[in-house]
Design a protein around this motif. Structure first.
Motif, PDB file in Angstrom:
ATOM      1  N   THR A 182      26.044 -70.657  85.158  1.00 32.19           N
ATOM      2  CA  THR A 182      24.996 -71.659  85.348  1.00 32.19           C
ATOM      3  C   THR A 182      25.593 -73.037  85.128  1.00 32.19           C
ATOM      4  O   THR A 182      26.454 -73.220  84.255  1.00 32.19           O
ATOM      5  CB  THR A 182      23.816 -71.439  84.372  1.00 32.19           C
ATOM      6  N   LEU A 232      17.923 -56.261  86.179  1.00 28.72           N
ATOM      7  CA  LEU A 232      18.800 -56.652  85.086  1.00 28.72           C
ATOM      8  C   LEU A 232      17.988 -56.625  83.806  1.00 28.72           C
ATOM      9  O   LEU A 232      16.936 -57.250  83.711  1.00 28.72           O
ATOM     10  CB  LEU A 232      19.354 -58.055  85.331  1.00 28.72           C
ATOM     11  N   SER A 285      31.211 -50.980  86.825  1.00 21.98           N
ATOM     12  CA  SER A 285      30.042 -51.298  87.636  1.00 21.98           C
ATOM     13  C   SER A 285      29.434 -50.045  88.261  1.00 21.98           C
ATOM     14  O   SER A 285      30.133 -49.106  88.636  1.00 21.98           O
ATOM     15  CB  SER A 285      30.442 -52.282  88.735  1.00 21.98           C
ATOM     16  N   VAL A 334      22.918 -60.098  80.126  1.00 20.37           N
ATOM     17  CA  VAL A 334      23.588 -60.985  81.057  1.00 20.37           C
ATOM     18  C   VAL A 334      23.853 -62.323  80.386  1.00 20.37           C
ATOM     19  O   VAL A 334      22.963 -62.906  79.788  1.00 20.37           O
ATOM     20  CB  VAL A 334      22.728 -61.189  82.317  1.00 20.37           C
ATOM     21  N   GLN A 372      30.999 -53.881  83.855  1.00 24.65           N
ATOM     22  CA  GLN A 372      29.666 -54.396  83.584  1.00 24.65           C
ATOM     23  C   GLN A 372      29.368 -54.479  82.091  1.00 24.65           C
ATOM     24  O   GLN A 372      28.454 -55.191  81.678  1.00 24.65           O
ATOM     25  CB  GLN A 372      28.599 -53.565  84.283  1.00 24.65           C
ATOM     26  N   MET A 419      23.268 -52.865  84.712  1.00 26.89           N
ATOM     27  CA  MET A 419      22.427 -52.797  85.889  1.00 26.89           C
ATOM     28  C   MET A 419      21.774 -51.418  85.990  1.00 26.89           C
ATOM     29  O   MET A 419      22.432 -50.403  85.833  1.00 26.89           O
ATOM     30  CB  MET A 419      23.252 -53.069  87.142  1.00 26.89           C
ATOM     31  N   ASP A 436      29.956 -67.392  89.800  1.00 28.45           N
ATOM     32  CA  ASP A 436      28.920 -66.662  90.522  1.00 28.45           C
ATOM     33  C   ASP A 436      27.655 -66.604  89.657  1.00 28.45           C
ATOM     34  O   ASP A 436      27.674 -66.025  88.566  1.00 28.45           O
ATOM     35  CB  ASP A 436      29.411 -65.244  90.824  1.00 28.45           C
ATOM     36  N   PRO A 437      26.552 -67.199  90.118  1.00 22.94           N
ATOM     37  CA  PRO A 437      25.304 -67.157  89.341  1.00 22.94           C
ATOM     38  C   PRO A 437      24.832 -65.740  89.054  1.00 22.94           C
ATOM     39  O   PRO A 437      24.161 -65.488  88.042  1.00 22.94           O
ATOM     40  CB  PRO A 437      24.303 -67.903  90.237  1.00 22.94           C
ATOM     41  N   ASN A 438      25.168 -64.804  89.945  1.00 22.64           N
ATOM     42  CA  ASN A 438      24.769 -63.408  89.738  1.00 22.64           C
ATOM     43  C   ASN A 438      25.526 -62.759  88.582  1.00 22.64           C
ATOM     44  O   ASN A 438      25.137 -61.693  88.103  1.00 22.64           O
ATOM     45  CB  ASN A 438      24.993 -62.600  91.016  1.00 22.64           C
ATOM     46  N   LEU A 439      26.603 -63.404  88.174  1.00 29.14           N
ATOM     47  CA  LEU A 439      27.411 -62.863  87.087  1.00 29.14           C
ATOM     48  C   LEU A 439      27.309 -63.725  85.825  1.00 29.14           C
ATOM     49  O   LEU A 439      28.138 -63.612  84.920  1.00 29.14           O
ATOM     50  CB  LEU A 439      28.875 -62.736  87.527  1.00 29.14           C
TER      51      LEU A 439
END
Length: 229
Positions: free
Chosen positions: A166, A18, A220, A28, A205, A9, A160-163
């Protein structure tokens, strides 16, 4: 095959961007193009194209700790420059309660708290190689290089979609957490259930990079140096 999440990030004025790149960058929902490097841990951090570790290495140099993060066979959970800046901001706010014009800068840290940094850097080091295969969802307890301190490292599925999750994939990806323990652990450890009063939980991360001297993971950007809350 395990679906391993590694992400990088970068703060920008517009927010968090990203970035997906090759080689020594992070992506990612995938893996590093090259998970090994002929560079030492120190030199790899120094070579980062986004200069994410310049302040960290400045303090490492001032404290004479280059050989510490380059020890053979260790795993270093590196804080980024954002983590240091988060710490400086927290210390400034604390100081301004007494003096509204006070400012705690990197120069202040180097001048007054270099010994604290020397000691606390060891909380980011596990004196052995930590691999995905050695970890569990609930976490494994490790001694850190700081005498008497421990960390729980876990490899957890995420939805978590942010992580990187999908619904298009049949298997949820897994991500690594580093929880520095400051209290008494329960007899049965579940990393995700460790309360804030017992441990400081930080998302990794970037994970799984083997340097010429050891293992390197990156914490992170939201982390606060020395595991301050």
């Amino acid at each position: 095959m395990k679906n391993i999440i590694k992400f990088f990030m970068i703060s920008a004025l517009a927010g968090i961007i990203l970035v997906s790149c090759k080689k020594n960058d992070y992506i990612v929902g995938g893996k590093l193009e090259n998970t090994t490097t002929t560079l030492s841990t120190y030199d790899y951090l120094k070579s980062n194209r986004y200069n994410m570790f310049d302040t960290l290495l400045l303090v490492v140099d001032k404290a004479g700790l280059k050989d510490v993060i380059n020890q053979k066979g260790i795993t270093f959970y590196a804080p980024t420059d954002f983590a240091i800046n988060n710490y400086l901001q927290a210390k400034t706010l604390q100081a301004q309660k007494k003096n509204p014009f006070a400012r705690y800068s990197i120069d202040t840290l180097i001048k007054y708290d270099l010994n604290v940094f020397k000691d606390s850097l060891n909380t980011y080091i596990i004196p052995k190689t930590v691999t995905y295969g050695s970890l569990t969802e609930n976490g494994v307890v490790f001694n850190t290089s700081k005498t008497g301190s421990q960390a729980v490292v876990s490899f957890e599925k995420t939805y978590d979609p942010n992580l990187g999750y999908t619904s298009a994939t049949s298997t949820a990806p897994s991500i690594e957490y580093y929880t520095f323990i400051k209290g008494k652990l329960p007899n049965v450890v579940v990393a995700s259930d460790i309360p804030d009063t017992v441990g400081v939980r930080v998302l990794c991360q970037t994970t799984g990079l083997t340097t010429s001297t050891g293992q390197l993971n990156v914490l992170s950007n939201s982390h606060v140096l020395f595991f301050k809350q």
